[in-house]
Design a protein around this motif. Structure first.
Motif, PDB file in Angstrom:
ATOM      1  N   VAL A  40       0.824  -1.212   0.000  1.00  0.00           N
ATOM      2  CA  VAL A  40       0.000   0.000   0.000  1.00  0.00           C
ATOM      3  C   VAL A  40       0.866   1.274   0.000  1.00  0.00           C
ATOM      4  O   VAL A  40       0.390   2.358  -0.342  1.00  0.00           O
ATOM      5  CB  VAL A  40      -1.010  -0.013   1.179  1.00  0.00           C
ATOM      6  N   GLY A  41       2.137   1.123   0.382  1.00  0.00           N
ATOM      7  CA  GLY A  41       3.032   2.282   0.379  1.00  0.00           C
ATOM      8  C   GLY A  41       3.571   2.675   1.749  1.00  0.00           C
ATOM      9  O   GLY A  41       4.002   3.819   1.935  1.00  0.00           O
ATOM     10  N   LYS A  42       3.599   1.718   2.681  1.00  0.00           N
ATOM     11  CA  LYS A  42       4.065   2.008   4.046  1.00  0.00           C
ATOM     12  C   LYS A  42       5.514   2.469   4.072  1.00  0.00           C
ATOM     13  O   LYS A  42       5.836   3.505   4.665  1.00  0.00           O
ATOM     14  CB  LYS A  42       3.918   0.748   4.939  1.00  0.00           C
ATOM     15  N   SER A  43       6.377   1.682   3.442  1.00  0.00           N
ATOM     16  CA  SER A  43       7.805   2.014   3.493  1.00  0.00           C
ATOM     17  C   SER A  43       8.080   3.311   2.743  1.00  0.00           C
ATOM     18  O   SER A  43       8.897   4.135   3.186  1.00  0.00           O
ATOM     19  CB  SER A  43       8.634   0.863   2.912  1.00  0.00           C
ATOM     20  N   SER A  44       7.395   3.524   1.633  1.00  0.00           N
ATOM     21  CA  SER A  44       7.563   4.774   0.885  1.00  0.00           C
ATOM     22  C   SER A  44       7.139   5.970   1.723  1.00  0.00           C
ATOM     23  O   SER A  44       7.782   7.029   1.683  1.00  0.00           O
ATOM     24  CB  SER A  44       6.724   4.750  -0.399  1.00  0.00           C
ATOM     25  N   LEU A  45       6.075   5.815   2.481  1.00  0.00           N
ATOM     26  CA  LEU A  45       5.607   6.927   3.314  1.00  0.00           C
ATOM     27  C   LEU A  45       6.594   7.209   4.443  1.00  0.00           C
ATOM     28  O   LEU A  45       6.850   8.377   4.773  1.00  0.00           O
ATOM     29  CB  LEU A  45       4.201   6.638   3.872  1.00  0.00           C
ATOM     30  N   THR A  57      11.628  -0.253  -0.098  1.00  0.00           N
ATOM     31  CA  THR A  57      10.340  -0.327  -0.794  1.00  0.00           C
ATOM     32  C   THR A  57      10.432  -1.409  -1.869  1.00  0.00           C
ATOM     33  O   THR A  57      11.534  -1.801  -2.256  1.00  0.00           O
ATOM     34  CB  THR A  57       9.998   1.015  -1.463  1.00  0.00           C
ATOM     35  N   SER A  58       9.270  -1.864  -2.328  1.00  0.00           N
ATOM     36  CA  SER A  58       9.287  -2.944  -3.314  1.00  0.00           C
ATOM     37  C   SER A  58       8.021  -2.949  -4.149  1.00  0.00           C
ATOM     38  O   SER A  58       6.951  -2.581  -3.668  1.00  0.00           O
ATOM     39  CB  SER A  58       9.411  -4.276  -2.580  1.00  0.00           C
ATOM     40  N   LYS A  59       8.165  -3.354  -5.392  1.00  0.00           N
ATOM     41  CA  LYS A  59       6.997  -3.509  -6.247  1.00  0.00           C
ATOM     42  C   LYS A  59       6.273  -4.807  -5.938  1.00  0.00           C
ATOM     43  O   LYS A  59       5.102  -4.963  -6.237  1.00  0.00           O
ATOM     44  CB  LYS A  59       7.419  -3.499  -7.717  1.00  0.00           C
ATOM     45  N   ALA A 148      -2.925   6.663   1.010  1.00  0.00           N
ATOM     46  CA  ALA A 148      -1.677   6.773   0.270  1.00  0.00           C
ATOM     47  C   ALA A 148      -1.955   6.851  -1.221  1.00  0.00           C
ATOM     48  O   ALA A 148      -3.039   6.506  -1.682  1.00  0.00           O
ATOM     49  CB  ALA A 148      -0.807   5.558   0.573  1.00  0.00           C
ATOM     50  N   LYS A 149      -0.959   7.292  -1.970  1.00  0.00           N
ATOM     51  CA  LYS A 149      -1.017   7.335  -3.436  1.00  0.00           C
ATOM     52  C   LYS A 149      -2.122   8.262  -3.943  1.00  0.00           C
ATOM     53  O   LYS A 149      -2.805   7.963  -4.924  1.00  0.00           O
ATOM     54  CB  LYS A 149      -1.189   5.928  -4.022  1.00  0.00           C
ATOM     55  N   SER A 150      -2.302   9.383  -3.248  1.00  0.00           N
ATOM     56  CA  SER A 150      -3.349  10.327  -3.660  1.00  0.00           C
ATOM     57  C   SER A 150      -3.085  10.866  -5.072  1.00  0.00           C
ATOM     58  O   SER A 150      -4.002  11.339  -5.739  1.00  0.00           O
ATOM     59  CB  SER A 150      -3.449  11.481  -2.663  1.00  0.00           C
ATOM     60  N   VAL A 183      -2.229  11.541   1.354  1.00  0.00           N
ATOM     61  CA  VAL A 183      -0.839  11.855   1.033  1.00  0.00           C
ATOM     62  C   VAL A 183      -0.381  11.167  -0.249  1.00  0.00           C
ATOM     63  O   VAL A 183      -0.969  10.184  -0.695  1.00  0.00           O
ATOM     64  CB  VAL A 183       0.141  11.418   2.157  1.00  0.00           C
ATOM     65  N   SER A 184       0.685  11.688  -0.803  1.00  0.00           N
ATOM     66  CA  SER A 184       1.390  11.005  -1.877  1.00  0.00           C
ATOM     67  C   SER A 184       2.882  11.051  -1.572  1.00  0.00           C
ATOM     68  O   SER A 184       3.441  12.133  -1.408  1.00  0.00           O
ATOM     69  CB  SER A 184       1.127  11.670  -3.222  1.00  0.00           C
ATOM     70  N   SER A 185       3.473   9.885  -1.488  1.00  0.00           N
ATOM     71  CA  SER A 185       4.916   9.831  -1.258  1.00  0.00           C
ATOM     72  C   SER A 185       5.665  10.186  -2.533  1.00  0.00           C
ATOM     73  O   SER A 185       6.836  10.527  -2.501  1.00  0.00           O
ATOM     74  CB  SER A 185       5.330   8.438  -0.794  1.00  0.00           C
ATOM     75  N   GLN A 186       4.946  10.085  -3.643  1.00  0.00           N
ATOM     76  CA  GLN A 186       5.570  10.379  -4.930  1.00  0.00           C
ATOM     77  C   GLN A 186       5.667  11.889  -5.168  1.00  0.00           C
ATOM     78  O   GLN A 186       6.702  12.388  -5.558  1.00  0.00           O
ATOM     79  CB  GLN A 186       4.763   9.720  -6.033  1.00  0.00           C
TER      80      GLN A 186
HETATM   81  N1  LIG Z   1       1.783   6.374  -7.457  1.00  0.00           N
HETATM   82  C1  LIG Z   1       2.314   6.137  -6.251  1.00  0.00           C
HETATM   83  N2  LIG Z   1       2.945   4.971  -6.004  1.00  0.00           N
HETATM   84  C2  LIG Z   1       3.457   4.755  -4.768  1.00  0.00           C
HETATM   85  C3  LIG Z   1       3.331   5.732  -3.736  1.00  0.00           C
HETATM   86  N3  LIG Z   1       3.897   5.222  -2.621  1.00  0.00           N
HETATM   87  C4  LIG Z   1       4.376   4.004  -2.949  1.00  0.00           C
HETATM   88  N4  LIG Z   1       4.113   3.709  -4.240  1.00  0.00           N
HETATM   89  C5  LIG Z   1       4.489   2.467  -4.958  1.00  0.00           C
HETATM   90  O1  LIG Z   1       3.828   1.348  -4.377  1.00  0.00           O
HETATM   91  C6  LIG Z   1       4.676   0.202  -4.330  1.00  0.00           C
HETATM   92  C7  LIG Z   1       4.776  -0.329  -2.918  1.00  0.00           C
HETATM   93  O2  LIG Z   1       5.394   0.631  -2.089  1.00  0.00           O
HETATM   94  P1  LIG Z   1       6.019   0.231  -0.668  1.00  0.00           P
HETATM   95  O3  LIG Z   1       6.331   1.498   0.038  1.00  0.00           O
HETATM   96  O4  LIG Z   1       7.120  -0.755  -0.824  1.00  0.00           O
HETATM   97  O5  LIG Z   1       4.752  -0.495   0.022  1.00  0.00           O
HETATM   98  P2  LIG Z   1       4.668  -1.354   1.394  1.00  0.00           P
HETATM   99  O6  LIG Z   1       4.667  -2.790   1.009  1.00  0.00           O
HETATM  100  O7  LIG Z   1       3.370  -0.983   2.011  1.00  0.00           O
HETATM  101  O8  LIG Z   1       5.848  -0.955   2.231  1.00  0.00           O
HETATM  102  C8  LIG Z   1       6.010   0.648  -4.905  1.00  0.00           C
HETATM  103  O9  LIG Z   1       6.073   0.243  -6.248  1.00  0.00           O
HETATM  104  C9  LIG Z   1       5.978   2.151  -4.764  1.00  0.00           C
HETATM  105  O10 LIG Z   1       6.742   2.811  -5.739  1.00  0.00           O
HETATM  106  C10 LIG Z   1       2.659   6.968  -4.046  1.00  0.00           C
HETATM  107  O11 LIG Z   1       2.490   7.874  -3.223  1.00  0.00           O
HETATM  108  N5  LIG Z   1       2.168   7.110  -5.314  1.00  0.00           N
END
Ligand SMILES: Nc1nc2c(ncn2[C@@H]2O[C@H](COP(=O)(O)OP(=O)(O)O)[C@@H](O)[C@H]2O)c(=O)[nH]1
Ligand SMILES: [Mg+2]
Length: 205
Positions: A40-45, A57-59, A148-150, A183-186
């Motif tokens: 969902v974007g935890k590590s990115s946030l 972070t990971s796809k 996340a990912k707004s 929020v958007s981490s991007q």
């Molecule tokens: N578009 C978009 N993608 C994001 C955002 N945050 C994370 N991602 C993508 O979502 C995927 C998972 O992110 P990650 O932080 O590893 O998720 P976690 O498993 O919850 O820690 C990655 O490919 C990131 O690049 C965001 O704010 N916007």
């Protein structure tokens, strides 16, 4: 003021060694736990909030099995990156282990300020998210719900529509609009506001 990686909790057996009263291995800063579905974007946030590339972070979903703790000096907190739930290919055995580990952690951490429950701006809350909300509720944990990912909501009317929908479904779960953030981490959208909120405290949670 630089944030730093502190330590990793690999499984429940390490808890007695690391947690002593309000301290986590000698650190007294209150903890904030990042909870949400896998991917969902935890590590990115965490990286966006700490302005660093510390959390991996990971796809691919379902990567994190441990709890990683980071010292967020800017606001004097420790932020915990928890393993994600709801990974479709996880076995039942793995899911049970997730629950037990997370429950053990919440029980052990006497200095947990609260949880950031991270949902996806496009799909949340799912059944797994609702289960997580109930689980945290049941433990009396304070929560801020963060979408996340707004950036994936492309225009104003899409955003307005989503906000209306989710605030209705979250209200049914007892979560008021003052505890909801986007929020958007991007694009970094909403990061400064969320930081301010986390620093302030959790009175409204
Ligand atoms: N578009 C978009 N993608 C994001 C955002 N945050 C994370 N991602 C993508 O979502 C995927 C998972 O992110 P990650 O932080 O590893 O998720 P976690 O498993 O919850 O820690 C990655 O490919 C990131 O690049 C965001 O704010 N916007
Ligand atoms: Mg992660």
């Amino acid at each position: 003021m630089k944030p730093e990686y502190l330590l990793t909790l690999g499984d429940s057996s390490q808890i007695p060694d690391l947690f002593r009263g309000p301290f986590l291995k000698g650190f007294r800063e209150p903890r904030i736990a990042m909870v949400g579905r896998s991917n969902v974007g935890k590590s990115s946030l965490i990286n966006a909030l700490l302005k660093a590339r510390l959390a991996q972070t990971s796809k691919q979903p379902g990567k994190t099995r441990a709890i990683h703790f980071y010292l967020w000096k800017e606001i004097d907190r420790i932020i915990a990156d928890l393993p994600g739930y709801g990974y479709a290919r996880a076995s039942w055995d793995e899911r049970d282990r997730w629950e037990k580990f997370i429950r053990d952690y919440f029980e052990a951490d006497e200095n947990l300020q609260g949880v950031i429950l991270l949902l996806d701006a496009r799909h949340g809350p799912t059944a797994a998210d609702e289960a997580a909300i109930q689980f945290l509720r049941g433990r009396g944990v304070s929560m801020k719900v963060v979408f996340a990912k707004s950036d994936t909501l492309k225009n104003q009317s899409m955003r307005a529509q989503r906000k209306k929908e989710v605030s209705e479904s979250l209200a049914l779960l007892g979560i008021g609009t003052s505890s909801i953030f986007w929020v958007s981490s991007q694009t970094q959208d909403g990061i400064v506001g969320l930081t301010r909120e986390l620093k302030k405290g959790w009175e409204n949670a």
